[in-house]
Design a protein around this motif. Sequence first.
Motif, short mmCIF file in Angstrom:
data_model
loop_
_atom_site.label_atom_id
_atom_site.label_comp_id
_atom_site.label_asym_id
_atom_site.label_seq_id
_atom_site.Cartn_x
_atom_site.Cartn_y
_atom_site.Cartn_z
N VAL A 8 0.87 -1.17 0.00
CA VAL A 8 0.00 0.00 0.00
C VAL A 8 0.91 1.22 0.00
N TYR A 41 -3.61 7.30 -1.91
CA TYR A 41 -3.27 5.92 -1.56
C TYR A 41 -3.73 4.96 -2.64
N PHE A 42 -2.91 3.93 -2.88
CA PHE A 42 -3.28 2.90 -3.85
C PHE A 42 -2.54 1.61 -3.54
N LEU A 43 -3.04 0.51 -4.09
CA LEU A 43 -2.43 -0.80 -3.96
C LEU A 43 -1.49 -0.98 -5.15
N PHE A 44 -0.19 -0.99 -4.87
CA PHE A 44 0.83 -1.04 -5.92
C PHE A 44 0.68 -2.35 -6.70
N ASN A 46 -1.90 -2.94 -8.58
CA ASN A 46 -3.33 -3.11 -8.85
C ASN A 46 -4.03 -1.75 -8.77
N SER A 47 -3.33 -0.72 -9.26
CA SER A 47 -3.83 0.65 -9.08
C SER A 47 -4.76 1.10 -10.19
N LEU A 49 -3.65 2.62 -12.63
CA LEU A 49 -2.94 3.78 -13.15
C LEU A 49 -2.04 3.33 -14.31
N GLU A 54 3.71 3.51 -12.09
CA GLU A 54 4.22 2.61 -11.06
C GLU A 54 5.70 2.30 -11.29
N HIS A 165 -8.02 -3.44 -3.41
CA HIS A 165 -7.94 -2.01 -3.13
C HIS A 165 -7.60 -1.76 -1.66
N GLY A 171 -8.71 4.49 2.42
CA GLY A 171 -9.18 3.62 1.35
C GLY A 171 -10.66 3.41 1.38
#
Length: 174
Positions: A8, A41-44, A46-47, A49, A54, A165, A171
């Motif tokens: 995260v 904030y994001f789940l690296f 699985n973003s 983006l 990344e 997520h 979050g």
Amino acid sequence: MKITINSVVGLTYELKVSKEEENIESVPFSVEVRDQEDPFYFLFGNSGLPEKFESFLVGKSKGEPFNFIILANEAYGEADDELIMALPKSQFTAENGFEPEMFEEGNFLPLVDENGYPMQAKVLKDLGNEVLLDFNHPLVGFDLHFDGEVHEVREATAEELEHGHVHGEHGHQH
């Protein structure tokens, strides 16, 4: 802890955008600031983006600065004319939370896709009984200039990994 897949990540940054038109590069202008009061904030891994975003952050730790540019073709690409369409205004009822002033040019309509995921469309023109909408990403065609710092890095919980997520204070709340 360093940024790796399934960690995260919290970032503070300023995002500026620029666009090259007819071989004239525009001066970058600010479109978003995420500060200490409102980090992103994001789940690296699985973003959702751009992949290039990344790749510039992998291996960084809390407190490390970053500064990079993602060119339009590696960010959100160029506009797709098939994502511009006229839809009947009758689809956007007051019962569903739509008000007439929402159809002014330049506004973004909050929508939900067929799978229940939130999305938005930019109002290009009110055509009377129809509205011309652009479903392209708002940053399509722009080079993205990021300047910021890694605010936090932590291991994702099993629940976050399962759901795909971030949960908790920064979050999704279930």
